[in-house]
Design a protein around this motif. Sequence first.
Motif, PDB file in Angstrom:
ATOM      1  N   ALA A 240       0.835  -1.204   0.000  1.00 19.27           N
ATOM      2  CA  ALA A 240       0.000   0.000   0.000  1.00 19.27           C
ATOM      3  C   ALA A 240       0.867   1.250   0.000  1.00 19.27           C
ATOM      4  O   ALA A 240       0.616   2.194  -0.759  1.00 19.27           O
ATOM      5  N   ASP A 267      -5.466   1.878   0.066  1.00 15.34           N
ATOM      6  CA  ASP A 267      -4.556   2.972  -0.312  1.00 15.34           C
ATOM      7  C   ASP A 267      -5.193   3.819  -1.403  1.00 15.34           C
ATOM      8  O   ASP A 267      -6.215   3.450  -1.983  1.00 15.34           O
ATOM      9  N   TYR A 299       9.643  -8.101  -6.492  1.00  8.70           N
ATOM     10  CA  TYR A 299       9.852  -9.367  -7.194  1.00  8.70           C
ATOM     11  C   TYR A 299       8.560 -10.134  -7.441  1.00  8.70           C
ATOM     12  O   TYR A 299       8.565 -11.237  -7.943  1.00  8.70           O
ATOM     13  N   LEU A 301       6.593 -11.395  -5.157  1.00  7.39           N
ATOM     14  CA  LEU A 301       6.463 -12.552  -4.262  1.00  7.39           C
ATOM     15  C   LEU A 301       5.576 -12.246  -3.055  1.00  7.39           C
ATOM     16  O   LEU A 301       5.011 -13.166  -2.442  1.00  7.39           O
TER      17      LEU A 301
HETATM   18  P1  ADP Z   1       5.797  -6.820  -5.528  1.00  3.99           P
HETATM   19  O1  ADP Z   1       7.012  -7.184  -4.790  1.00  3.99           O
HETATM   20  O2  ADP Z   1       6.037  -6.607  -6.975  1.00  3.99           O
HETATM   21  O3  ADP Z   1       5.034  -5.721  -4.887  1.00  3.99           O
HETATM   22  P2  ADP Z   1       3.507  -8.450  -4.826  1.00  3.99           P
HETATM   23  O4  ADP Z   1       3.300  -9.918  -4.973  1.00  3.99           O
HETATM   24  O5  ADP Z   1       3.406  -7.883  -3.457  1.00  3.99           O
HETATM   25  O6  ADP Z   1       4.906  -8.142  -5.487  1.00  3.99           O
HETATM   26  O7  ADP Z   1       2.471  -7.728  -5.765  1.00  3.99           O
HETATM   27  C1  ADP Z   1       2.260  -8.183  -7.074  1.00  3.99           C
HETATM   28  C2  ADP Z   1       1.830  -7.036  -7.961  1.00  3.99           C
HETATM   29  O8  ADP Z   1       0.531  -6.573  -7.559  1.00  3.99           O
HETATM   30  C3  ADP Z   1       2.732  -5.817  -7.832  1.00  3.99           C
HETATM   31  O9  ADP Z   1       3.807  -5.890  -8.759  1.00  3.99           O
HETATM   32  C4  ADP Z   1       1.803  -4.680  -8.152  1.00  3.99           C
HETATM   33  O10 ADP Z   1       1.761  -4.471  -9.533  1.00  3.99           O
HETATM   34  C5  ADP Z   1       0.433  -5.174  -7.705  1.00  3.99           C
HETATM   35  N1  ADP Z   1       0.040  -4.586  -6.412  1.00  3.99           N
HETATM   36  C6  ADP Z   1       0.090  -5.190  -5.193  1.00  3.99           C
HETATM   37  N2  ADP Z   1      -0.382  -4.364  -4.239  1.00  3.99           N
HETATM   38  C7  ADP Z   1      -0.751  -3.227  -4.832  1.00  3.99           C
HETATM   39  C8  ADP Z   1      -1.328  -1.985  -4.391  1.00  3.99           C
HETATM   40  N3  ADP Z   1      -1.602  -1.778  -3.112  1.00  3.99           N
HETATM   41  N4  ADP Z   1      -1.588  -1.034  -5.336  1.00  3.99           N
HETATM   42  C9  ADP Z   1      -1.302  -1.248  -6.620  1.00  3.99           C
HETATM   43  N5  ADP Z   1      -0.772  -2.380  -7.117  1.00  3.99           N
HETATM   44  C10 ADP Z   1      -0.486  -3.368  -6.242  1.00  3.99           C
END
Ligand code: ADP
Length: 349
Positions: A240, A267, A299, A301
């Motif tokens: 977020a 967020d 990444y 993950l």
């Molecule tokens: P990362 O390490 O890339 O954040 P996540 O598995 O946590 O990996 O998230 C996967 C993808 O989901 C992110 O690359 C992002 O594009 C999207 N994402 C996750 N949380 C949010 C958020 N709060 N707002 C916008 N996009 C998000």
Amino acid sequence: MIMFQKARIKLTAWYLLIIMVVSLTFSLIIYRVLASEVERFSRIQRFRIERNFSGISITPPPQFSDPDLVNETKQRIIVALMMINGSIMLFSGIFGYVLAGQTLKPIADMVDEQNRFISDASHELKTPLTSLKSAFEVFLRGKNQHISEAKILITESLAETNKLQSLSESLLSLTQYQKTHGGTFHETLALREIIQTAVKKISPLAKLKQVSIVRKETTSSIYGDKYSLIDLVVILLDNAVKYSPKKSSVTIRTQKTKSGISISVTDRGAGIAKKDLPHIFDRFYRADEARSQTGTHGYGLGLSIAKKIVSLHKGTITVQSAIGKGSTFTVQLPEKHPDILQAAFRKTG
Ligand code: ADP
């Protein structure tokens, strides 16, 4: 695939061997019983005929006590049993092959999944390692470098090493949570404390981006593993904050619901495109929209670890998002462990 096919054939052969040993043993017993019955019947028949003909002085016709007839009957039994065994072999071969495929499929899927994981992880590790290696090589090839240049290189390399460290930590926790219980210890916990610890961990990043974290909580307890629940809230808060513009706010809300406890993180960031929504919980999946707008690095993950933690707690995780408006991730967890609920149910019921 070849390994799967070989294992399938081997398992089919084992199934077939077991079935045929049982079937042939029974056939042998059946043959022995039937053969002795035929001989007994023939002896009785011969005895009766001899008794009937003993008054009249003629020898009984051969067809009444023919030993060839007994042998022929035995032969027929053998042929019938062989045909039955042949059919059993054919059917159990086909059935065994299908069954072996079904038995091995989950194992084959697991091996495939692990191979994919290893190749994804190696790919992710390869890129930063290659860039580090070439930066060092270029530096070493140069002549009369200044100490300031070395400092720049070390600073950049340190940033890259930090990323590698966070990647290896994420990979470790993902594999840890992938094990059935991930070494977790479930107990009744104060939700407020979990949120407090998670917010504390995120506050340096939030401060850096001047993002305020608003807490709206109703005090309650939760049943689960303390450290994995903290990890879960940290992942959601971290995303977020990461995907929020500077000087915005992130809200964390906890509520009692009909089915248990809900934790939601909202967020006002970039939001997630509809096409990405079904994939964001997949390993190594990164949506471009959010990253290009905020310039953050990840990444892919975090959310897959979050999903594993939620499923370990028999809960659900959902997301609502609109591009340009922001996202809300909601985790629903049972207030008590389902087994405890069932036990209480049994006592009252
Ligand atoms: P990362 O390490 O890339 O954040 P996540 O598995 O946590 O990996 O998230 C996967 C993808 O989901 C992110 O690359 C992002 O594009 C999207 N994402 C996750 N949380 C949010 C958020 N709060 N707002 C916008 N996009 C998000």
